[in-house]
Scaffold this active site. Structure first.
Site, PDB file in Angstrom:
ATOM      1  N   LYS A  71     -10.766 -77.848 -25.170  1.00  0.00           N
ATOM      2  CA  LYS A  71     -10.328 -78.028 -26.546  1.00  0.00           C
ATOM      3  C   LYS A  71      -8.972 -78.731 -26.269  1.00  0.00           C
ATOM      4  O   LYS A  71      -8.289 -78.980 -26.986  1.00  0.00           O
ATOM      5  CB  LYS A  71     -10.507 -76.926 -27.678  1.00  0.00           C
ATOM      6  CG  LYS A  71     -11.496 -76.523 -27.597  1.00  0.00           C
ATOM      7  CD  LYS A  71     -10.665 -75.045 -29.348  1.00  0.00           C
ATOM      8  CE  LYS A  71     -12.581 -74.746 -30.115  1.00  0.00           C
ATOM      9  NZ  LYS A  71     -12.412 -74.193 -30.809  1.00  0.00           N
ATOM     10  N   ASP A 107      -9.714 -75.532 -36.815  1.00  0.00           N
ATOM     11  CA  ASP A 107     -10.437 -74.291 -36.591  1.00  0.00           C
ATOM     12  C   ASP A 107      -9.984 -73.216 -37.914  1.00  0.00           C
ATOM     13  O   ASP A 107     -10.186 -72.937 -38.338  1.00  0.00           O
ATOM     14  CB  ASP A 107      -9.958 -73.947 -35.350  1.00  0.00           C
ATOM     15  CG  ASP A 107     -11.226 -74.042 -34.326  1.00  0.00           C
ATOM     16  OD1 ASP A 107     -11.797 -74.141 -34.972  1.00  0.00           O
ATOM     17  OD2 ASP A 107     -10.529 -74.289 -33.215  1.00  0.00           O
TER      18      ASP A 107
HETATM   19  P1  NAP Z   1      -8.662 -68.539 -25.465  1.00  0.00           P
HETATM   20  O1  NAP Z   1      -8.190 -70.149 -25.056  1.00  0.00           O
HETATM   21  O2  NAP Z   1     -10.016 -68.513 -23.787  1.00  0.00           O
HETATM   22  O3  NAP Z   1      -8.682 -67.324 -25.421  1.00  0.00           O
HETATM   23  C1  NAP Z   1      -9.056 -66.183 -25.048  1.00  0.00           C
HETATM   24  C2  NAP Z   1      -8.409 -64.928 -25.432  1.00  0.00           C
HETATM   25  O4  NAP Z   1      -9.185 -63.480 -25.668  1.00  0.00           O
HETATM   26  C3  NAP Z   1      -7.202 -64.821 -24.743  1.00  0.00           C
HETATM   27  O5  NAP Z   1      -5.547 -64.059 -25.871  1.00  0.00           O
HETATM   28  C4  NAP Z   1      -6.809 -63.508 -24.035  1.00  0.00           C
HETATM   29  O6  NAP Z   1      -5.678 -62.656 -23.153  1.00  0.00           O
HETATM   30  C5  NAP Z   1      -8.003 -62.679 -24.468  1.00  0.00           C
HETATM   31  N1  NAP Z   1      -9.044 -61.576 -23.702  1.00  0.00           N
HETATM   32  C6  NAP Z   1      -9.599 -61.811 -23.323  1.00  0.00           C
HETATM   33  N2  NAP Z   1     -10.000 -61.430 -22.475  1.00  0.00           N
HETATM   34  C7  NAP Z   1      -9.529 -59.621 -22.627  1.00  0.00           C
HETATM   35  C8  NAP Z   1      -9.571 -58.662 -22.496  1.00  0.00           C
HETATM   36  N3  NAP Z   1     -10.466 -57.977 -21.399  1.00  0.00           N
HETATM   37  N4  NAP Z   1      -8.404 -57.452 -23.479  1.00  0.00           N
HETATM   38  C9  NAP Z   1      -7.002 -58.815 -24.188  1.00  0.00           C
HETATM   39  N5  NAP Z   1      -7.943 -59.965 -24.707  1.00  0.00           N
HETATM   40  C10 NAP Z   1      -8.586 -60.468 -24.022  1.00  0.00           C
HETATM   41  O7  NAP Z   1     -10.444 -68.706 -26.345  1.00  0.00           O
HETATM   42  P2  NAP Z   1     -10.630 -69.039 -28.033  1.00  0.00           P
HETATM   43  O8  NAP Z   1     -11.140 -70.295 -27.677  1.00  0.00           O
HETATM   44  O9  NAP Z   1      -9.243 -68.504 -28.260  1.00  0.00           O
HETATM   45  O10 NAP Z   1     -11.559 -68.581 -28.451  1.00  0.00           O
HETATM   46  C11 NAP Z   1     -11.019 -67.334 -28.473  1.00  0.00           C
HETATM   47  C12 NAP Z   1     -12.257 -66.161 -29.132  1.00  0.00           C
HETATM   48  O11 NAP Z   1     -12.618 -67.407 -30.437  1.00  0.00           O
HETATM   49  C13 NAP Z   1     -13.824 -66.639 -28.749  1.00  0.00           C
HETATM   50  O12 NAP Z   1     -14.652 -65.271 -28.887  1.00  0.00           O
HETATM   51  C14 NAP Z   1     -14.034 -67.401 -29.956  1.00  0.00           C
HETATM   52  O13 NAP Z   1     -16.022 -67.676 -29.339  1.00  0.00           O
HETATM   53  C15 NAP Z   1     -13.890 -67.103 -31.253  1.00  0.00           C
HETATM   54  N6  NAP Z   1     -14.041 -68.439 -31.447  1.00  0.00           N
HETATM   55  C16 NAP Z   1     -14.532 -68.184 -32.988  1.00  0.00           C
HETATM   56  C17 NAP Z   1     -14.573 -69.369 -33.651  1.00  0.00           C
HETATM   57  C18 NAP Z   1     -14.771 -69.223 -35.287  1.00  0.00           C
HETATM   58  O14 NAP Z   1     -15.195 -71.097 -36.207  1.00  0.00           O
HETATM   59  N7  NAP Z   1     -15.325 -68.489 -35.319  1.00  0.00           N
HETATM   60  C19 NAP Z   1     -13.098 -70.423 -33.296  1.00  0.00           C
HETATM   61  C20 NAP Z   1     -12.991 -70.672 -31.812  1.00  0.00           C
HETATM   62  C21 NAP Z   1     -12.762 -69.284 -30.916  1.00  0.00           C
HETATM   63  P3  NAP Z   1      -4.890 -63.410 -21.947  1.00  0.00           P
HETATM   64  O15 NAP Z   1      -4.220 -64.509 -22.201  1.00  0.00           O
HETATM   65  O16 NAP Z   1      -3.877 -62.400 -21.954  1.00  0.00           O
HETATM   66  O17 NAP Z   1      -6.379 -63.386 -20.890  1.00  0.00           O
END
Ligand code: NAP
Length: 281
Positions: A71, A107
């Site tokens: 992204k 999003d």
């Molecule tokens: P990302 O940019 O990689 O961000 C991941 C986030 O999760 C960061 O804030 C990270 O914290 C946190 N995290 C990961 N492991 C953790 C843990 N063990 N404890 C605490 N925090 C943790 O990913 P993203 O694109 O934002 O996606 C995040 C989620 O949103 C995913 O489940 C994705 O499938 C979902 N999503 C859903 C939609 C929808 O349409 N429903 C759209 C987009 C995304 P740190 O920064 O501290 O590592």
């Protein structure tokens, strides 16, 4: 007999991307509208990303969704992006036109549409808590902050990302009180009308909830962006405590509908897409 023209190709770009539910909903919409179009999965490894993006037109690709981990990366290959995508710093939708790529992010708007339309929650003057400060959080926070909530409280494990996100929101000119929570037990997180998990915690069945159940209270709407599972542990705990709950399927639906409109100029049939995602009986 006249030869049938090849279908217009759309798809999701990611690595991995096999888990994506997007082909189901978009192909169902193309079929319902009688369009000669197909939606595919493009699982492209990082070393092949640049040549892939340079040959979209040649491959008959008219539009893409972009998912983890591209992204942010794709932005450096796209000359024209919407102001919202630039503020968020990520693109989830690419439109291909005359060999040029246009980048957008649906999003945040998709999240907000689900929240307002289907869940009947208006963020105006509300207190909202956000767990996570990754790409999805940035999109959700930018859209929410444009909807005039009273306060947004953010917690992220890596605090520097919380500060970056607050900076983005301030630059976007929000009039909302912004708070960086110190820990997952910071009481300010639980004064919320709406608590949103934007972290990836909850995607796996074995994942715990980041929140101590005792901090949840009825009257709170608990929204988990995870859509790979119907109920995450957080949602189960929240339901037990009498909160309203939602998973990320509604957001997936609306961000997909908005992408579809950007690519084709047509609004897809919501009911057909909902059914394809298992949101309708
Ligand atoms: P990302 O940019 O990689 O961000 C991941 C986030 O999760 C960061 O804030 C990270 O914290 C946190 N995290 C990961 N492991 C953790 C843990 N063990 N404890 C605490 N925090 C943790 O990913 P993203 O694109 O934002 O996606 C995040 C989620 O949103 C995913 O489940 C994705 O499938 C979902 N999503 C859903 C939609 C929808 O349409 N429903 C759209 C987009 C995304 P740190 O920064 O501290 O590592």
């Amino acid at each position: 007999m006249a030869k049938k023209s090849p279908p217009q190709i759309f798809g999701v770009l990611g690595f991995p991307a096999k888990h994506s539910l997007s082909p189901k909903m978009h192909n169902a919409a193309f079929k319902a509208l009688g369009m000669n179009a197909r939606y595919r999965i493009f699982e492209i490894e990082p070393s092949k990303l640049k040549p892939f993006l340079a040959t979209l037109e040649k491959r008959g690709i008219h539009g893409l969704n972009v998912t983890i981990p591209y992204k942010q990366t794709v932005m450096s290959y796209i000359k024209r992006t919407t102001p919202e995508a630039r503020i968020i710093g990520a693109v989830n939708t690419i439109k291909v036109s005359r060999n040029k790529l246009y980048g957008c992010n649906t999003d945040g708007e998709g999240f907000l549409k689900h929240l307002k339309t289907d869940l009947g929650f208006d963020p105006r003057a509300k207190t909202i808590s956000i767990l996570g400060a990754g790409g999805a959080s940035r999109a959700v926070c930018v859209s929410l902050s444009n909807a005039s909530p009273k306060r947004i409280v953010i917690f992220n494990r890596d605090r520097s990302k919380t500060i970056d996100l607050m900076h983005i929101l301030n630059m976007n000119g929000v009039c909302t009180d912004l708070v960086a929570a110190n820990s997952l037990s910071d009481p300010r997180l639980f004064e919320a009308d709406l608590l949103i998990n934007t972290t990836s915690v909850g995607m796996k069945e074995s994942d715990p909830s980041l929140v101590d159940k005792r901090n949840l209270h009825p009257g709170m709407l608990v929204y988990d962006l995870v859509y790979t599972r119907k109920h995450t542990r957080l949602m189960e705990d929240a339901a037990e405590k009498g909160c309203r709950i939602a998973n990320g399927l509604g957001m997936l639906l609306y961000q997909g509908m908005l992408s579809f409109k950007i690519w084709t100029g047509r609004m897809p049939p919501k009911k057909v897409m909902e059914k394809a995602l298992g949101l309708q009986p």
